[in-house]
Design a protein around this motif. Sequence first.
Motif, PDB file in Angstrom:
ATOM      1  N   GLU A 299       9.507   9.389  -1.396  1.00 42.47           N
ATOM      2  CA  GLU A 299       8.188   8.598  -1.606  1.00 42.47           C
ATOM      3  C   GLU A 299       7.356   9.276  -0.620  1.00 42.47           C
ATOM      4  O   GLU A 299       7.676   9.593   0.622  1.00 42.47           O
TER       5      GLU A 299
ATOM      6  N   GLU B 180       3.928   5.306  -8.384  1.00 41.40           N
ATOM      7  CA  GLU B 180       3.969   3.802  -8.097  1.00 41.40           C
ATOM      8  C   GLU B 180       2.563   3.100  -8.161  1.00 41.40           C
ATOM      9  O   GLU B 180       1.695   3.538  -7.527  1.00 41.40           O
TER      10      GLU B 180
ATOM     11  N   ASN C 257       2.205   7.175  -4.402  1.00 42.51           N
ATOM     12  CA  ASN C 257       1.370   5.712  -4.652  1.00 42.51           C
ATOM     13  C   ASN C 257      -0.071   5.876  -5.160  1.00 42.51           C
ATOM     14  O   ASN C 257      -0.804   6.534  -4.791  1.00 42.51           O
TER      15      ASN C 257
HETATM   16 CA    CA Z   1       5.165   2.569  -2.488  1.00 46.32          CA
END
Ligand code: CA
Length: 277
Positions: A58, A149, A117
């Motif tokens: 991530e 995300e 994100n």
């Molecule tokens: Ca996240």
Amino acid sequence: AKENGRNSIQVFDPAMAENARQKLGRSEELRRAIERDEFVLHFQPQKDMTSGEIIGVEALVRWNHPTEGLVFPGEFIPLAEESGLIVPIGEAVLRKACGQAKKWQELGLPPVKIGVNMSARQFQEPGMIRHVAAALAESGLEPRWLEIEVTESLLMRDVQGAIMKMHELNALGVSLAIDDFGTGYSSLSTLKRFPLSRLKIDRSFIADIPDDADDMAITSAIVSLARILALDVIAEGVETEAQAHFLSEAGCHAIQGYLFSRPIPAEEMTRVMREGT
Ligand code: CA
Ligand code: C2E
Ligand code: CA
Ligand code: CA
């Protein structure tokens, strides 16, 4: 105090004015930070529960502030959202994330998905799909290695609109995960309509495992829900072996958290990916 309209009296509040001034100063700084390219990404590995291999990373943004050092997203993302600066910041994040993922592949490392994100303002922005497509094209990263995300609450604001955007992203070949899952209120029937590939169980459900029986029941239920909907499921915020063990027993596919690694700079991540630890 000055009169304003018939019944209301507007009182000058020095604290509020100071607050507004600070916000203005900070967003001016953010604007400059975009021009000076002061944002950097750190990366946190995601491990497959069965193989123990890194299957994804991530990307988490940090602001490399000229005098304050590394500033964490909690301290500037809300203001960036409010001021709309999240759109150019998000574009920069997408470009950097795709570029880094491609770089790792070119180094010959086993390919991993890169998670990015996306906040509400950015997701709703008309140019969003174009920005994603441009980041992929510029970097040469194949779309299937990008996972976006979004939070459950973002999707619930405008379900129909969100579904359309999600289909457009899917058409590009990009996959979608629901972040902080369990904290919103999506019903099964709504969830079923989202073209998703993964649920990310919110950290708040993981934190008190194995002491909180409710949290364990909720976590197991989310894993079952994922199975019913044929979605992948990952738990975030995994800090202890006991939590990892519970999640493994529950049938959770992957985990992410301090147990393996904090978010780390790209070079460090390269080393971790090489050595697999
Ligand atoms: Ca996240
Ligand atoms: P998030 O997407 O839920 O990201 C996970 C956060 O939890 C990260 O904080 C990460 O450092 C932290 N974390 C990871 N593992 C653990 C753990 O085991 N224990 C604990 N206590 N924490 C853990 P970070 O990097 O400060 O990011 C905070 C939030 O800022 C993110 O939450 C995300 O909502 C937002 N954010 C970060 N990068 C971006 C970005 O590029 N764009 C947008 N729009 N938002 C971002
Ligand atoms: Ca999260
Ligand atoms: Ca609890």
